[in-house]
Motif scaffolding. Structure first.
Motif, PDB file in Angstrom:
ATOM      1  N   ALA A  47     -44.986  96.830  18.869  1.00 48.31           N
ATOM      2  CA  ALA A  47     -45.063  95.776  19.882  1.00 48.31           C
ATOM      3  C   ALA A  47     -45.753  94.535  19.317  1.00 48.31           C
ATOM      4  N   ASP A  48     -46.774  94.751  18.496  1.00 45.97           N
ATOM      5  CA  ASP A  48     -47.529  93.647  17.912  1.00 45.97           C
ATOM      6  C   ASP A  48     -46.901  93.311  16.566  1.00 45.97           C
ATOM      7  N   ARG A  49     -46.144  92.233  16.518  1.00 47.53           N
ATOM      8  CA  ARG A  49     -45.452  91.872  15.278  1.00 47.53           C
ATOM      9  C   ARG A  49     -46.125  90.729  14.543  1.00 47.53           C
ATOM     10  N   ASP A  50     -47.375  90.477  14.827  1.00 50.12           N
ATOM     11  CA  ASP A  50     -48.084  89.431  14.098  1.00 50.12           C
ATOM     12  C   ASP A  50     -48.168  89.808  12.631  1.00 50.12           C
ATOM     13  N   HIS A  51     -48.105  88.808  11.802  1.00 53.82           N
ATOM     14  CA  HIS A  51     -48.214  89.036  10.363  1.00 53.82           C
ATOM     15  C   HIS A  51     -49.608  89.606  10.066  1.00 53.82           C
ATOM     16  N   PRO A  52     -49.690  90.787   9.483  1.00 50.90           N
ATOM     17  CA  PRO A  52     -51.006  91.378   9.221  1.00 50.90           C
ATOM     18  C   PRO A  52     -51.777  90.589   8.170  1.00 50.90           C
ATOM     19  N   ARG A  53     -53.107  90.632   8.295  1.00 51.26           N
ATOM     20  CA  ARG A  53     -53.952  89.921   7.325  1.00 51.26           C
ATOM     21  C   ARG A  53     -53.856  90.556   5.946  1.00 51.26           C
ATOM     22  N   GLU A  54     -53.762  91.871   5.901  1.00 53.56           N
ATOM     23  CA  GLU A  54     -53.635  92.611   4.638  1.00 53.56           C
ATOM     24  C   GLU A  54     -52.306  93.358   4.656  1.00 53.56           C
ATOM     25  N   PRO A  55     -51.218  92.693   4.307  1.00 54.27           N
ATOM     26  CA  PRO A  55     -49.895  93.313   4.465  1.00 54.27           C
ATOM     27  C   PRO A  55     -49.703  94.596   3.659  1.00 54.27           C
ATOM     28  N   ARG A  56     -50.231  94.650   2.461  1.00 49.49           N
ATOM     29  CA  ARG A  56     -50.031  95.860   1.664  1.00 49.49           C
ATOM     30  C   ARG A  56     -50.801  97.038   2.239  1.00 49.49           C
ATOM     31  N   ALA A  57     -51.998  96.796   2.717  1.00 52.81           N
ATOM     32  CA  ALA A  57     -52.774  97.871   3.344  1.00 52.81           C
ATOM     33  C   ALA A  57     -52.064  98.347   4.619  1.00 52.81           C
ATOM     34  N   TYR A  58     -51.548  97.406   5.371  1.00 51.36           N
ATOM     35  CA  TYR A  58     -50.815  97.712   6.600  1.00 51.36           C
ATOM     36  C   TYR A  58     -49.581  98.564   6.292  1.00 51.36           C
ATOM     37  N   LEU A  59     -48.788  98.119   5.324  1.00 51.76           N
ATOM     38  CA  LEU A  59     -47.578  98.861   4.950  1.00 51.76           C
ATOM     39  C   LEU A  59     -47.925 100.226   4.362  1.00 51.76           C
ATOM     40  N   ALA A  60     -48.969 100.282   3.545  1.00 52.98           N
ATOM     41  CA  ALA A  60     -49.375 101.553   2.944  1.00 52.98           C
ATOM     42  C   ALA A  60     -49.813 102.538   4.022  1.00 52.98           C
ATOM     43  N   THR A  61     -50.494 102.055   5.052  1.00 49.40           N
ATOM     44  CA  THR A  61     -50.918 102.936   6.141  1.00 49.40           C
ATOM     45  C   THR A  61     -49.717 103.496   6.880  1.00 49.40           C
ATOM     46  N   LEU A  62     -48.762 102.642   7.222  1.00 47.05           N
ATOM     47  CA  LEU A  62     -47.549 103.120   7.890  1.00 47.05           C
ATOM     48  C   LEU A  62     -46.767 104.078   6.997  1.00 47.05           C
ATOM     49  N   ALA A  63     -46.601 103.703   5.736  1.00 48.71           N
ATOM     50  CA  ALA A  63     -45.834 104.524   4.801  1.00 48.71           C
ATOM     51  C   ALA A  63     -46.526 105.859   4.534  1.00 48.71           C
ATOM     52  N   HIS A  64     -47.852 105.850   4.486  1.00 51.22           N
ATOM     53  CA  HIS A  64     -48.584 107.092   4.233  1.00 51.22           C
ATOM     54  C   HIS A  64     -48.314 108.109   5.337  1.00 51.22           C
ATOM     55  N   GLY A  65     -48.305 107.669   6.587  1.00 57.71           N
ATOM     56  CA  GLY A  65     -48.001 108.579   7.687  1.00 57.71           C
ATOM     57  C   GLY A  65     -46.607 109.174   7.552  1.00 57.71           C
ATOM     58  N   LEU A  66     -45.640 108.344   7.203  1.00 54.41           N
ATOM     59  CA  LEU A  66     -44.280 108.834   6.997  1.00 54.41           C
ATOM     60  C   LEU A  66     -44.205 109.765   5.790  1.00 54.41           C
ATOM     61  N   LEU A  67     -44.956 109.440   4.756  1.00 56.67           N
ATOM     62  CA  LEU A  67     -44.987 110.267   3.550  1.00 56.67           C
ATOM     63  C   LEU A  67     -45.548 111.653   3.846  1.00 56.67           C
ATOM     64  N   VAL A  68     -46.634 111.714   4.602  1.00 56.49           N
ATOM     65  CA  VAL A  68     -47.230 113.002   4.964  1.00 56.49           C
ATOM     66  C   VAL A  68     -46.223 113.834   5.751  1.00 56.49           C
ATOM     67  N   ASP A  69     -45.551 113.219   6.719  1.00 54.28           N
ATOM     68  CA  ASP A  69     -44.538 113.939   7.495  1.00 54.28           C
ATOM     69  C   ASP A  69     -43.416 114.448   6.593  1.00 54.28           C
ATOM     70  N   HIS A  70     -42.960 113.605   5.690  1.00 57.16           N
ATOM     71  CA  HIS A  70     -41.879 113.975   4.768  1.00 57.16           C
ATOM     72  C   HIS A  70     -42.291 115.164   3.897  1.00 57.16           C
ATOM     73  N   LEU A  71     -43.490 115.095   3.325  1.00 61.37           N
ATOM     74  CA  LEU A  71     -43.952 116.176   2.453  1.00 61.37           C
ATOM     75  C   LEU A  71     -44.158 117.471   3.223  1.00 61.37           C
ATOM     76  N   ARG A  72     -44.690 117.361   4.437  1.00 58.72           N
ATOM     77  CA  ARG A  72     -44.890 118.557   5.253  1.00 58.72           C
ATOM     78  C   ARG A  72     -43.553 119.216   5.573  1.00 58.72           C
ATOM     79  N   ARG A  73     -42.571 118.420   5.944  1.00 57.32           N
ATOM     80  CA  ARG A  73     -41.250 118.975   6.258  1.00 57.32           C
ATOM     81  C   ARG A  73     -40.600 119.582   5.015  1.00 57.32           C
TER      82      ARG A  73
END
Length: 165
Positions: A47-73
């Motif tokens: 819902a909040d699409r503002d440009h994050p102040r730390e884009p790489r940290a933001y993307l890494a956080t989102l990607a890490h959650g997906l990565l954990v799910d992927h590895l668990r599956r």
């Protein structure tokens, strides 16, 4: 609906970095590409699409959650396939039964996604292994009343997942 300019900018500026970040963790460029795309889909759905102040940290956080799910599956599927491989050939399931079982495991995993590890474990011990509350409590190192709370939480979560929306 087209993406906002900030999402497009985020994608163009950091997609390559995110792909490399995921490749190093996965060792597979195809899975990394899929997870990178899934990460940007999550960005679009937020819902909040503002440009994050730390884009790489933001993307890494989102990607890490997906990565954990992927590895668990992936680990769940490997454990199931290893268990099947250990069985005598006479009781091996057909390819169709195997595909149905793997799809079912993935569906259960998605249904339980978001539960705390102990809540998830309590639910699986109860439903799949048929353990009593006292046995689950001993395995998890918690009280029987806590196991009841865990099972209640899991049941509410599953109901909400199944009948939401």
């Amino acid at each position: 609906m087209s993406p906002s300019p900030t999402v497009a900018e985020l994608y163009h500026a950091h997609r390559g970095w995110l792909l490399n970040w995921l490749r190093r963790r996965l060792g597979c460029p195809h899975d990394a590409g899929d997870l990178a795309q899934d990460t940007f889909v999550r960005v679009l759905l937020r819902a909040d699409r503002d440009h994050p102040r730390e884009p790489r940290a933001y993307l890494a956080t989102l990607a890490h959650g997906l990565l954990v799910d992927h590895l668990r599956r992936r680990d769940l599927e490997r454990a199931y396939l290893a268990e099947l491989a250990a069985r005598p050939e006479a009781v091996q399931p057909s390819a169709e039964d195997l595909a149905i079982a793997v799809d079912t495991l993935r569906a259960i995993d998605r249904l339980l996604d978001g539960l705390a590890p102990k809540v998830r474990a309590a639910y699986l011990y109860s439903r799949l292994d048929g353990l009593a509350h006292a046995e689950i409590a001993a395995l998890l190192g918690v009280s029987v009343s806590r196991v009841r709370q865990y099972l209640s939480t899991a049941a509410r979560h599953c109901y909400a997942q199944r009948y939401a929306g």
